[in-house]
Design a protein around this motif. Structure first.
Motif, short mmCIF file in Angstrom:
data_model
loop_
_atom_site.label_atom_id
_atom_site.label_comp_id
_atom_site.label_asym_id
_atom_site.label_seq_id
_atom_site.Cartn_x
_atom_site.Cartn_y
_atom_site.Cartn_z
N TRP A 120 0.83 -1.20 0.00
CA TRP A 120 0.00 0.00 0.00
C TRP A 120 0.87 1.25 0.00
CZ3 TRP A 120 -4.12 2.68 -0.83
CH2 TRP A 120 -4.29 3.89 -0.20
N LEU A 121 1.90 1.25 0.83
CA LEU A 121 2.75 2.43 0.92
C LEU A 121 3.39 2.76 -0.42
CD1 LEU A 121 4.48 1.79 4.35
CD2 LEU A 121 2.63 3.38 3.87
N LEU A 122 3.77 1.73 -1.18
CA LEU A 122 4.44 1.95 -2.45
C LEU A 122 3.47 2.19 -3.60
CD1 LEU A 122 7.26 -0.75 -2.30
CD2 LEU A 122 7.53 1.72 -2.13
N PHE A 123 2.34 1.49 -3.60
CA PHE A 123 1.46 1.49 -4.75
C PHE A 123 0.11 2.14 -4.51
CE2 PHE A 123 3.62 -2.65 -6.37
CZ PHE A 123 4.70 -1.89 -6.80
N GLY A 124 -0.44 1.97 -3.33
CA GLY A 124 -1.82 2.38 -3.09
C GLY A 124 -2.07 3.86 -3.24
N LEU A 125 -1.09 4.69 -2.90
CA LEU A 125 -1.27 6.13 -2.95
C LEU A 125 -1.14 6.70 -4.36
CD1 LEU A 125 0.72 7.17 0.24
CD2 LEU A 125 -1.75 7.23 -0.07
N ALA A 126 -0.82 5.86 -5.33
CA ALA A 126 -0.58 6.35 -6.69
C ALA A 126 -1.86 6.71 -7.41
CB ALA A 126 0.19 5.30 -7.48
N TYR A 127 -2.99 6.17 -6.98
CA TYR A 127 -4.24 6.38 -7.70
C TYR A 127 -5.30 7.00 -6.80
CZ TYR A 127 -1.95 3.13 -10.88
OH TYR A 127 -1.05 2.54 -11.72
N GLN A 153 10.71 -8.78 -17.12
CA GLN A 153 10.68 -7.97 -15.89
C GLN A 153 9.46 -7.06 -15.99
OE1 GLN A 153 14.44 -5.89 -15.75
NE2 GLN A 153 15.58 -7.71 -15.10
N VAL A 154 8.56 -7.16 -15.02
CA VAL A 154 7.34 -6.35 -15.00
C VAL A 154 7.40 -5.40 -13.82
CG1 VAL A 154 4.83 -6.37 -15.00
CG2 VAL A 154 6.07 -8.30 -15.99
N PHE A 155 7.43 -4.10 -14.11
CA PHE A 155 7.50 -3.07 -13.08
C PHE A 155 6.16 -2.33 -13.03
CE2 PHE A 155 11.74 -3.72 -14.76
CZ PHE A 155 12.55 -3.75 -13.64
N PRO A 156 5.36 -2.54 -12.00
CA PRO A 156 4.08 -1.82 -11.91
C PRO A 156 4.25 -0.48 -11.20
CG PRO A 156 4.04 -3.91 -10.67
CD PRO A 156 5.46 -3.58 -10.98
N VAL A 157 3.37 0.45 -11.54
CA VAL A 157 3.17 1.71 -10.82
C VAL A 157 4.47 2.48 -10.60
CG1 VAL A 157 1.92 2.79 -8.91
CG2 VAL A 157 1.34 0.46 -9.58
N LEU A 158 5.07 2.90 -11.69
CA LEU A 158 6.28 3.72 -11.61
C LEU A 158 5.88 5.20 -11.63
CD1 LEU A 158 8.57 1.80 -14.13
CD2 LEU A 158 8.82 1.87 -11.65
N LYS A 159 6.25 5.91 -10.58
CA LYS A 159 5.90 7.32 -10.47
C LYS A 159 6.70 8.15 -11.47
CE LYS A 159 3.62 9.22 -7.96
NZ LYS A 159 2.23 9.71 -8.22
N VAL A 160 6.00 9.05 -12.14
CA VAL A 160 6.62 9.92 -13.14
C VAL A 160 6.28 11.37 -12.80
CG1 VAL A 160 6.76 10.48 -15.59
CG2 VAL A 160 6.43 8.12 -14.88
N GLU A 161 7.10 11.96 -11.98
CA GLU A 161 6.97 13.37 -11.63
C GLU A 161 5.53 13.71 -11.28
OE1 GLU A 161 8.62 14.66 -15.30
OE2 GLU A 161 10.67 14.17 -14.70
N ASP A 162 4.93 14.70 -11.97
CA ASP A 162 3.57 15.12 -11.62
C ASP A 162 2.51 14.49 -12.50
OD1 ASP A 162 4.39 16.42 -13.89
OD2 ASP A 162 3.48 18.35 -13.37
N LYS A 163 2.87 13.43 -13.21
CA LYS A 163 1.94 12.78 -14.13
C LYS A 163 1.37 11.51 -13.51
CE LYS A 163 4.44 14.50 -18.19
NZ LYS A 163 5.34 15.37 -17.39
N ASN A 164 0.38 10.94 -14.19
CA ASN A 164 -0.10 9.62 -13.78
C ASN A 164 1.05 8.64 -13.85
OD1 ASN A 164 -2.87 10.17 -13.29
ND2 ASN A 164 -3.30 10.12 -15.48
N PRO A 165 1.09 7.65 -12.95
CA PRO A 165 2.20 6.68 -12.99
C PRO A 165 2.14 5.81 -14.23
CG PRO A 165 0.52 5.98 -11.42
CD PRO A 165 0.13 7.37 -11.87
N ILE A 166 3.31 5.25 -14.57
CA ILE A 166 3.33 4.21 -15.61
C ILE A 166 2.69 2.97 -14.99
CG2 ILE A 166 4.77 2.81 -17.12
CD1 ILE A 166 6.97 4.93 -16.83
N ASP A 167 1.58 2.53 -15.55
CA ASP A 167 0.90 1.37 -14.97
C ASP A 167 1.81 0.15 -14.99
OD1 ASP A 167 -1.45 2.73 -14.36
OD2 ASP A 167 -2.32 2.35 -16.32
N LEU A 168 2.36 -0.16 -16.15
CA LEU A 168 3.28 -1.28 -16.25
C LEU A 168 4.41 -0.93 -17.22
CD1 LEU A 168 0.92 -4.41 -16.61
CD2 LEU A 168 2.21 -3.73 -14.58
#
Length: 241
Positions: free
Chosen positions: A54-61, A90-105
């Motif tokens: 949750w700490l890493l992913f839940g706050l992204a959306y 290699q599958v990387f979910p929810v990568l934060k991109v500055e002030d934009k929506n995260p990269i989902d995958l």
């Protein structure tokens, strides 16, 4: 000749594959618990433990869409690992991109293929590409008229590719891998959302045996349905070999 250097032994990639899948599950379960306990004493007393996922992913959306979003990410991540683990995915979910929506995958086959995936579902609506304005528009099935889709997923996907070039060190990439590896930007429409099936023929491209809507806005982005993701990745891998 460019020499490819391996990252230092203490280097750690961002959460990916099974570890990330477990975090997605934790984040989804936490969101579901919050929704069920919204009016209970558990929230008021802090009785719900925040898991690492949750700490890493839940706050992204946004809270209203987080549970569904995380469930879709969990399902697609699990599917890709089942299908391509032996191929070195290699599958990387929810990568934060500055002030934009995260990269989902962000999907990486090291030094072979990069795939940026945005998952979108906006209910029982159809998506139309306006060639003149170079924008995606949303068409409601029960009403006339179209509205522009903002923020535009096509522009976001182009920004993600630029972000990777600037942040390649997060993945231990050489500049050559970050900039020269064949990449695909993919907008995945999740049911019941879908693209209209009567776009002009020149907007489609063939990838393997697939005929795919390929929209050129700040580069090319492919638009596919959720059930086509595995087939698309197989075809893109084959194309790059």
């Amino acid at each position: 000749m460019t020499t490819v250097k391996d990252p230092p032994t203490e280097f750690q990639l961002p959460p990916h594959n099974e570890a990330a899948l477990e975090m997605l599950r934790e984040a989804k379960d936490y969101e579901s618990t919050v929704a069920l306990a919204a009016s209970s004493a558990a929230l008021a007393t802090g009785g719900i433990v925040h898991p690492l996922g949750w700490l890493l992913f839940g706050l992204a959306y946004k809270p209203l869409v987080a549970t569904q979003k995380l469930a879709r990410l969990e399902k697609l991540t699990a599917t890709l690992l089942d299908e391509f683990k032996s191929a070195g995915i290699q599958v990387f979910p929810v990568l934060k991109v500055e002030d934009k929506n995260p990269i989902d995958l962000f999907v990486r086959f090291e030094r072979k293929v990069h795939i940026f995936i945005s998952i979108r579902s906006i209910g029982d609506k159809e998506i139309v590409y306006n060639e003149t304005r170079e924008v995606l528009q949303i068409k409601r099935k029960d009403k006339h008229g179209l509205k522009v889709w903002n923020p535009c997923p096509l522009i976001e996907l182009a920004d993600y590719e630029k972000w990777l070039s600037k942040n390649r060190d997060l993945f231990g990439m050489s500049s050559r891998e970050a900039t020269k590896t064949p990449s695909a930007k993919v907008l995945v429409l999740w049911p019941p959302t879908k693209a209209v099936d009567d776009h002009n023929s020149h907007l489609y491209s063939e990838v393997g045996d697939m005929k795919i809507l390929a929209l050129r806005r700040k580069g090319t982005a492919f638009v596919i349905q959720q059930e086509e993701v595995t087939e698309f990745i197989k075809a893109w891998l084959a194309k790059s070999e």
